[in-house]
Scaffold this active site. Structure first.
Site, short mmCIF file in Angstrom:
data_model
loop_
_atom_site.label_atom_id
_atom_site.label_comp_id
_atom_site.label_asym_id
_atom_site.label_seq_id
_atom_site.Cartn_x
_atom_site.Cartn_y
_atom_site.Cartn_z
N GLN A 71 0.94 -1.36 -0.01
CA GLN A 71 -0.01 -0.02 0.06
C GLN A 71 0.72 1.18 0.11
O GLN A 71 2.00 1.26 0.36
CB GLN A 71 -1.05 -0.01 1.15
N HIS A 72 0.14 2.38 -0.39
CA HIS A 72 0.66 3.62 0.04
C HIS A 72 1.81 4.28 -0.94
O HIS A 72 2.04 5.43 -1.08
CB HIS A 72 1.32 3.86 1.24
N ASP A 234 -2.53 -5.07 0.45
CA ASP A 234 -1.84 -6.17 1.04
C ASP A 234 -2.71 -6.89 2.19
O ASP A 234 -3.21 -7.89 2.10
CB ASP A 234 -0.53 -6.19 1.33
#
Length: 472
Positions: A71-72, A234
């Site tokens: 992520q991110h 995830d």
């Protein structure tokens, strides 16, 4: 027989599983490494994906594919679809000061504003803070950025046949899902809308953003005709992989620890301990993270001169509570609670309790109690739990299973070992293909119960000095 592929494009590697869409039976799998570092050229992900796909026997016979990913991460594309600069990953902390500025800019109650608006208080991992850093430190690259997407979005986009040179038509084909969008800092889990004002405040303009797909909505097809699922972050993909539903709390114990729940309502925690993400099934995924988990066991085993199986045996040979010995496992600082400069500590030492067995037990209980603090932070946002699903590298430890059951005061289900993120992505691909979530038989699970141990948790919290995390 219909086949589906699930992809786990993590920080370290790309893993692909190919399963029977109806039964979930694992047929083939492959893996390939990603380069190390906190910024990476996304082309490395595409290279690793193709290597993993080849190792899995190829995807030409697959009917649907879905990508779970880290992520991110910030992936910036120019107007042609080319990558503007290497992607900044979630673990790149250069935007920590930018995160503080975003909170300060929102006024004296800035943390509450961000929690209510986006579900999370900005920290360095969040994409919005990285865009702020880009605008302040690389203004030319910020100005060139025509579109922003996340790692799993970019990989799904490449799967659909797009890439550098795709132009405006290609950028318009970018898609994401609500779980990954909820980790950006510029999308609201509660309203399901992007927040253009945040992008103006960070990047300086509003770029093209991926369309947010529904849980069972296809984002396109591969050149060979396979449907492409919406994908997921995830943790949300792992939730799908273990079939977590509302009322389930998933505890993952690896290098770090995560505690997240599937909830029917969005979370907003102004303390910043809980990130109020969305999940991949239409619900929500409040999450707390600890920095210290399995490496505490590694360090204790090394100190005692034993392997991890022997450490578990030692811990099981000691009585619950380790004779009053308490290990606070803040070996590398801590995130939940937010104590970045903290260190680990050992409390309650006596000549009677200072034994290898008690030290092993204290290490196991310290990790369990630290994760229980994360669980308490979740409960403070309104999460109600019925059971714990325990996954991760340390989940096979019987001592840890019992300690978590005791301090969480919930039954613990330990699924069969698997690639939970890739498996969750495969489950999503099957759902997109058939229109409904499949009822796969995922093999035998172990259910562990233990007598409640509130005294163990109470002694731990006294030693850690973190009473604010006690669930209300």
């Amino acid at each position: 027989m219909s086949l589906v592929a699930g992809v786990d494009s993590s920080t370290q590697s790309c893993k692909i599983v190919i399963r029977d869409a109806q039964t979930g039976a694992l047929l083939r799998e492959g893996t390939a490494r990603h380069p190390a570092g906190t910024e990476v050229d996304p082309e490395a992900w595409w290279t690793a994906f193709n290597e993993a796909a080849a190792a899995a026997g190829g995807l030409d016979d697959v009917d649907a594919v879905s990508v779970g990913g880290q992520q991110h991460g910030m992936v910036c594309l120019d107007e042609t679809g080319a990558v503007v600069r290497p992607a900044l990953l979630w673990n790149d902390v250069r935007s920590a000061a930018a995160a503080d500025k975003l909170v300060a800019d929102a006024g004296p109650d800035g943390a509450r504003y961000w929690a209510d608006t986006t579900g999370s208080v900005p920290v360095a991992s969040i994409t919005a803070t990285k865009l702020r850093w880009l605008a302040e430190n690389e203004p030319e690259n910020a100005a060139r950025t025509a579109a922003v997407c996340l790692p799993h979005d970019w990989l799904s986009w490449r799967l659909a046949g797009f890439g550098p040179g795709s132009g405006a038509e290609g950028l318009a084909a970018l898609t994401t899902d609500r779980s990954d969008a909820s980790g950006t800092g510029y999308w609201s889990p509660s309203t399901g809308e992007y927040l253009p004002e945040v992008l103006e405040q960070t990047l300086g303009h509003v770029p093209m953003l991926p369309r947010v797909l529904g849980p069972l909505e296809a984002g396109g097809r591969t050149p060979s005709g396979a449907l492409i699922g919406p994908g997921a972050g995830d943790n949300a993909a792992a939730g799908l992989g273990v079939a977590a539903g509302v009322g389930d709390v998933v505890v993952s114990i690896g290098t770090s620890g995560t505690v997240f729940a599937v909830a029917s309502e969005p979370a907003a925690d102004a303390t910043g301990l809980v990130a109020g993400f969305a999940d991949a099934s239409g619900h929500f995924l409040p999450l707390a993270c600890t920095l210290n988990a399995s490496r505490v066991l590694d360090a204790t085993a090394a100190l005692l001169g034993v392997g991890l199986p022997e450490l578990t045996e030692l811990a099981l040979s000691a009585e619950p509570g380790a004779g009053g010995l308490v290990l606070v496992p803040y070996f590398e600082g801590e995130r939940t609670p937010n104590l970045p400069e903290a260190t680990g500590s050992l409390h309650g030492l006596t000549l009677a309790n200072y034994t290898p067995a008690n030290l092993a037990r204290a290490a196991v209980e310290g990790i369990a109690c630290s994760l229980a603090d994360g669980f308490a932070a979740l409960k403070n946002t309104g999460v109600e739990a019925r059971r714990v699903i325990l996954v991760g590298g340390a989940a096979r430890s019987e001592a840890l299973q019992q300690a978590i059951a005791a301090v969480f005061e919930l039954p613990v289900t330990v699924p069969s070992p698997g690639e939970y993120v890739a498996d969750g992505a495969a489950r999503q691909a099957a759902a997109v293909l058939t229109g409904d979530w499949p009822a796969w038989n995922d093999g035998a699970s172990t259910v562990v119960t233990a007598d409640p141990a509130p005294d163990v948790l109470q002694r731990y919290r006294q030693a850690a000095g973190a009473p604010t995390l006690r669930a209300r």
